[in-house]
Scaffold this motif. Structure first.
Motif, PDB file in Angstrom:
ATOM      1  N   ARG A 265     -36.921   2.788  -5.565  1.00 26.90           N
ATOM      2  CA  ARG A 265     -37.061   4.222  -5.344  1.00 26.90           C
ATOM      3  C   ARG A 265     -38.099   4.772  -6.318  1.00 26.90           C
ATOM      4  O   ARG A 265     -38.133   4.376  -7.487  1.00 26.90           O
ATOM      5  N   TRP A 266     -38.922   5.667  -5.813  1.00 30.33           N
ATOM      6  CA  TRP A 266     -39.861   6.375  -6.677  1.00 30.33           C
ATOM      7  C   TRP A 266     -39.202   7.640  -7.191  1.00 30.33           C
ATOM      8  O   TRP A 266     -38.623   8.411  -6.428  1.00 30.33           O
ATOM      9  N   VAL A 267     -39.272   7.857  -8.485  1.00 28.55           N
ATOM     10  CA  VAL A 267     -38.801   9.087  -9.111  1.00 28.55           C
ATOM     11  C   VAL A 267     -39.980   9.660  -9.889  1.00 28.55           C
ATOM     12  O   VAL A 267     -40.302   9.197 -10.988  1.00 28.55           O
ATOM     13  N   GLY A 268     -40.655  10.628  -9.289  1.00 26.65           N
ATOM     14  CA  GLY A 268     -41.899  11.093  -9.879  1.00 26.65           C
ATOM     15  C   GLY A 268     -42.894   9.953  -9.917  1.00 26.65           C
ATOM     16  O   GLY A 268     -43.135   9.275  -8.923  1.00 26.65           O
ATOM     17  N   GLY A 269     -43.459   9.702 -11.087  1.00 25.14           N
ATOM     18  CA  GLY A 269     -44.405   8.602 -11.228  1.00 25.14           C
ATOM     19  C   GLY A 269     -43.768   7.298 -11.632  1.00 25.14           C
ATOM     20  O   GLY A 269     -44.476   6.318 -11.879  1.00 25.14           O
ATOM     21  N   ARG A 270     -42.442   7.265 -11.706  1.00 25.11           N
ATOM     22  CA  ARG A 270     -41.744   6.058 -12.128  1.00 25.11           C
ATOM     23  C   ARG A 270     -41.167   5.315 -10.929  1.00 25.11           C
ATOM     24  O   ARG A 270     -40.612   5.918 -10.017  1.00 25.11           O
ATOM     25  N   LEU A 271     -41.289   4.008 -10.967  1.00 26.46           N
ATOM     26  CA  LEU A 271     -40.699   3.164  -9.937  1.00 26.46           C
ATOM     27  C   LEU A 271     -39.415   2.554 -10.482  1.00 26.46           C
ATOM     28  O   LEU A 271     -39.402   1.970 -11.566  1.00 26.46           O
ATOM     29  N   VAL A 272     -38.335   2.685  -9.720  1.00 27.98           N
ATOM     30  CA  VAL A 272     -37.041   2.142 -10.097  1.00 27.98           C
ATOM     31  C   VAL A 272     -36.733   0.955  -9.189  1.00 27.98           C
ATOM     32  O   VAL A 272     -36.722   1.101  -7.961  1.00 27.98           O
ATOM     33  N   LEU A 273     -36.523  -0.215  -9.784  1.00 22.27           N
ATOM     34  CA  LEU A 273     -36.081  -1.395  -9.040  1.00 22.27           C
ATOM     35  C   LEU A 273     -34.599  -1.593  -9.315  1.00 22.27           C
ATOM     36  O   LEU A 273     -34.198  -1.790 -10.467  1.00 22.27           O
ATOM     37  N   ARG A 274     -33.780  -1.520  -8.270  1.00 20.05           N
ATOM     38  CA  ARG A 274     -32.343  -1.753  -8.428  1.00 20.05           C
ATOM     39  C   ARG A 274     -32.055  -3.230  -8.182  1.00 20.05           C
ATOM     40  O   ARG A 274     -32.517  -3.802  -7.185  1.00 20.05           O
ATOM     41  N   VAL A 284     -36.478  -9.537 -19.661  1.00 17.39           N
ATOM     42  CA  VAL A 284     -37.309  -8.334 -19.541  1.00 17.39           C
ATOM     43  C   VAL A 284     -38.616  -8.523 -20.305  1.00 17.39           C
ATOM     44  O   VAL A 284     -39.698  -8.140 -19.835  1.00 17.39           O
ATOM     45  N   ALA A 285     -38.525  -9.141 -21.474  1.00 17.53           N
ATOM     46  CA  ALA A 285     -39.738  -9.409 -22.255  1.00 17.53           C
ATOM     47  C   ALA A 285     -40.673 -10.335 -21.484  1.00 17.53           C
ATOM     48  O   ALA A 285     -41.907 -10.149 -21.489  1.00 17.53           O
ATOM     49  N   GLU A 286     -40.114 -11.331 -20.825  1.00 17.26           N
ATOM     50  CA  GLU A 286     -40.931 -12.259 -20.038  1.00 17.26           C
ATOM     51  C   GLU A 286     -41.604 -11.536 -18.875  1.00 17.26           C
ATOM     52  O   GLU A 286     -42.778 -11.770 -18.569  1.00 17.26           O
ATOM     53  N   LEU A 287     -40.862 -10.639 -18.208  1.00 17.24           N
ATOM     54  CA  LEU A 287     -41.449  -9.877 -17.104  1.00 17.24           C
ATOM     55  C   LEU A 287     -42.608  -9.014 -17.596  1.00 17.24           C
ATOM     56  O   LEU A 287     -43.637  -8.891 -16.911  1.00 17.24           O
ATOM     57  N   ASN A 288     -42.446  -8.420 -18.764  1.00 18.99           N
ATOM     58  CA  ASN A 288     -43.532  -7.610 -19.316  1.00 18.99           C
ATOM     59  C   ASN A 288     -44.760  -8.455 -19.617  1.00 18.99           C
ATOM     60  O   ASN A 288     -45.899  -8.028 -19.396  1.00 18.99           O
ATOM     61  N   GLU A 289     -44.524  -9.650 -20.120  1.00 14.94           N
ATOM     62  CA  GLU A 289     -45.647 -10.528 -20.446  1.00 14.94           C
ATOM     63  C   GLU A 289     -46.400 -10.949 -19.184  1.00 14.94           C
ATOM     64  O   GLU A 289     -47.628 -10.994 -19.159  1.00 14.94           O
ATOM     65  N   ARG A 290     -45.647 -11.223 -18.123  1.00 14.01           N
ATOM     66  CA  ARG A 290     -46.258 -11.711 -16.885  1.00 14.01           C
ATOM     67  C   ARG A 290     -46.882 -10.599 -16.055  1.00 14.01           C
ATOM     68  O   ARG A 290     -47.909 -10.806 -15.391  1.00 14.01           O
ATOM     69  N   PHE A 291     -46.250  -9.407 -16.070  1.00 12.40           N
ATOM     70  CA  PHE A 291     -46.650  -8.376 -15.120  1.00 12.40           C
ATOM     71  C   PHE A 291     -47.108  -7.080 -15.785  1.00 12.40           C
ATOM     72  O   PHE A 291     -47.209  -6.045 -15.124  1.00 12.40           O
ATOM     73  N   GLY A 292     -47.409  -7.141 -17.052  1.00 15.68           N
ATOM     74  CA  GLY A 292     -47.904  -5.952 -17.734  1.00 15.68           C
ATOM     75  C   GLY A 292     -49.160  -5.383 -17.099  1.00 15.68           C
ATOM     76  O   GLY A 292     -49.415  -4.170 -17.169  1.00 15.68           O
ATOM     77  N   GLY A 293     -49.938  -6.241 -16.454  1.00 16.24           N
ATOM     78  CA  GLY A 293     -51.161  -5.784 -15.808  1.00 16.24           C
ATOM     79  C   GLY A 293     -50.930  -4.894 -14.610  1.00 16.24           C
ATOM     80  O   GLY A 293     -51.873  -4.265 -14.112  1.00 16.24           O
ATOM     81  N   SER A 297     -48.907   2.481 -17.567  1.00 16.33           N
ATOM     82  CA  SER A 297     -48.625   2.763 -18.978  1.00 16.33           C
ATOM     83  C   SER A 297     -47.230   2.247 -19.297  1.00 16.33           C
ATOM     84  O   SER A 297     -46.439   1.935 -18.401  1.00 16.33           O
ATOM     85  N   GLY A 298     -46.920   2.161 -20.604  1.00 18.22           N
ATOM     86  CA  GLY A 298     -45.579   1.784 -21.023  1.00 18.22           C
ATOM     87  C   GLY A 298     -45.234   0.348 -20.700  1.00 18.22           C
ATOM     88  O   GLY A 298     -46.103  -0.517 -20.522  1.00 18.22           O
ATOM     89  N   THR A 299     -43.932   0.098 -20.605  1.00 17.68           N
ATOM     90  CA  THR A 299     -43.426  -1.242 -20.351  1.00 17.68           C
ATOM     91  C   THR A 299     -42.353  -1.199 -19.266  1.00 17.68           C
ATOM     92  O   THR A 299     -41.887  -0.132 -18.875  1.00 17.68           O
ATOM     93  N   ILE A 300     -41.978  -2.380 -18.797  1.00 20.98           N
ATOM     94  CA  ILE A 300     -40.832  -2.504 -17.893  1.00 20.98           C
ATOM     95  C   ILE A 300     -39.576  -2.400 -18.745  1.00 20.98           C
ATOM     96  O   ILE A 300     -39.412  -3.143 -19.714  1.00 20.98           O
ATOM     97  N   GLU A 301     -38.668  -1.495 -18.381  1.00 22.17           N
ATOM     98  CA  GLU A 301     -37.491  -1.235 -19.202  1.00 22.17           C
ATOM     99  C   GLU A 301     -36.220  -1.289 -18.381  1.00 22.17           C
ATOM    100  O   GLU A 301     -36.207  -0.904 -17.215  1.00 22.17           O
ATOM    101  N   ARG A 302     -35.143  -1.760 -19.010  1.00 25.62           N
ATOM    102  CA  ARG A 302     -33.817  -1.588 -18.428  1.00 25.62           C
ATOM    103  C   ARG A 302     -33.390  -0.139 -18.651  1.00 25.62           C
ATOM    104  O   ARG A 302     -33.546   0.390 -19.750  1.00 25.62           O
ATOM    105  N   HIS A 324     -43.800   2.354 -14.924  1.00 26.58           N
ATOM    106  CA  HIS A 324     -44.886   3.201 -14.430  1.00 26.58           C
ATOM    107  C   HIS A 324     -45.903   2.277 -13.771  1.00 26.58           C
ATOM    108  O   HIS A 324     -46.802   1.751 -14.431  1.00 26.58           O
ATOM    109  N   LEU A 325     -45.752   2.084 -12.469  1.00 27.05           N
ATOM    110  CA  LEU A 325     -46.628   1.156 -11.743  1.00 27.05           C
ATOM    111  C   LEU A 325     -47.995   1.788 -11.501  1.00 27.05           C
ATOM    112  O   LEU A 325     -48.091   2.943 -11.084  1.00 27.05           O
ATOM    113  N   ASP A 326     -49.032   1.035 -11.768  1.00 26.61           N
ATOM    114  CA  ASP A 326     -50.383   1.450 -11.406  1.00 26.61           C
ATOM    115  C   ASP A 326     -50.450   1.500  -9.876  1.00 26.61           C
ATOM    116  O   ASP A 326     -50.236   0.501  -9.195  1.00 26.61           O
TER     117      ASP A 326
END
Length: 354
Positions: A265-274, A284-293, A297-302, A324-326
């Protein structure tokens, strides 16, 4: 009364339509019902041609019929199988379509087809009448549903290809394409376009061939050599597709996509993956390393459910990842979703779509 420059209907007419809605006993989504009726009145005020009005009427009538067909099965995951109406029962691809439909039906999925002969009948035979739904097109040479679909009258007939394609795509959580002609390729490329542009949520797409077949391999060579080679698509745009001649691999790609991923779901400019299972800090750290591109802005967060989700009571029991998905990277979202379903924390039981 004349309509305004924006095409809106004068206020008194709107109030009369709202009174008609209330008199009909409609209490849910009144604003949207009113907009549909207002648009109809607007077409009259625009003096639309009779042909334009017939197209509009037929499209709405067909969509209503299809919505009613699918409504009882809203909670059941569905896969649409595309392929040629000209494929014969003694061909290998016919058996492949039947086998992949049977494999998914055995896992609790329903199979949606165009309800005609050939691959459509093969898929319906594999799934069985109880697990099959059909959306047919009225053509001079394909005027009725195949026998399997017709057995339980779980089909709807369409006049227009665009309404038919809408329903074949809208309700499904995965797609299997078997070698076919213009129609099959049209459906495949529309799927790819919708996902590449972010106009449809990511879903698994499988191109299934007969053992040793080269049909889809030829398409892949064309895509990589001509489309990617000429810069008209991105190098990874075809990565969302699995090309295989294995029924087992095809069924597994469909179900594995949904092993951990539930919805977005999109909430404003933020994408929420359930998700179905909460990832660990290390994951989560691994996902950020792989998909930070992929991030603007920011990071993938729980995160806990965001306020609009709480207000809507939207899947509040599920863990979430927020990012915050580009927007220019929306076509690559399928890679993140597949990675989420491959995490060690992901459920290990049978995977089904939400």
């Amino acid at each position: 009364m004349a309509s305004s420059d924006t095409g809106s209907v004068p206020h008194p007419v709107t109030e009369e339509l709202r009174a008609t809605i209330a008199a009909s006993g409609i209490t849910e989504n009144v604003d949207l019902i009113a907009r549909i009726l207002v648009t109809g009145v607007g077409l009259g005020l625009d003096e639309a041609s009779r042909l334009d009005l017939k197209i509009t009427t037929a499209a709405l009538t067909e969509m209503r019929a299809a919505f009613r067909l699918f409504a009882p099965y809203a909670g059941v995951p569905k896969v649409t199988i595309f392929g040629s109406a000209r494929t014969l029962p003694d061909q290998h691809v016919y058996r492949a379509a039947a086998e992949v439909a049977r494999a998914l039906a055995d896992k609790g999925w329903m199979v949606v087809t165009g309800a005609g002969p050939g691959i459509m009948q093969a898929a319906a035979e594999g799934a069985g009448a109880e697990r099959s739904l059909g959306v047919s097109i009225r053509l001079p040479f394909e005027e009725k549903p195949n026998a399997v679909i017709a057995e339980n009258a779980r089909s709807v007939a369409m006049k227009y290809f665009f309404t038919r394609k809408l329903m074949l795509v809208k309700e499904s959580h995965g797609f299997v394409c078997v070698p076919g002609g213009f129609g099959t390729l049209d459906e495949l490329f529309e799927l790819l376009t919708l996902q590449q542009t972010g106009k449809a949520e990511p879903t698994p797409i499988v191109l299934l061939d007969e053992p040793g077949g080269t049909f889809w391999q030829g398409l892949q060579r064309f895509v990589e050599g001509e489309l990617v080679g000429n810069g008209v698509i991105s190098p990874d745009d075809f990565d969302r597709v699995l090309v295989t001649d294995s029924v087992e691999a095809a069924a597994q790609r469909i179900t594995d996509f949904w092993r951990n991923y539930d919805s977005m779901r999109w909430v404003g400019g933020r994408l929420v993956l359930r998700l179905k299972a909460e990832p660990t800090d290390a994951e989560v750290a691994e996902l950020n390393e792989r998909f930070g591109g992929l991030l603007a802005s920011g990071t993938i967060e729980r995160r806990e459910p965001l306020r609009p989700e709480r207000e809507d009571g939207d899947r509040l029991d599920l863990p979430r990842l927020v990012l915050h998905l580009d927007q220019f990277q929306v076509g690559s979202l399928h890679r993140l979703i597949r990675a989420v379903s491959e995490l060690g924390s992901a459920p290990t039981g049978p995977a089904r779509a939400a």
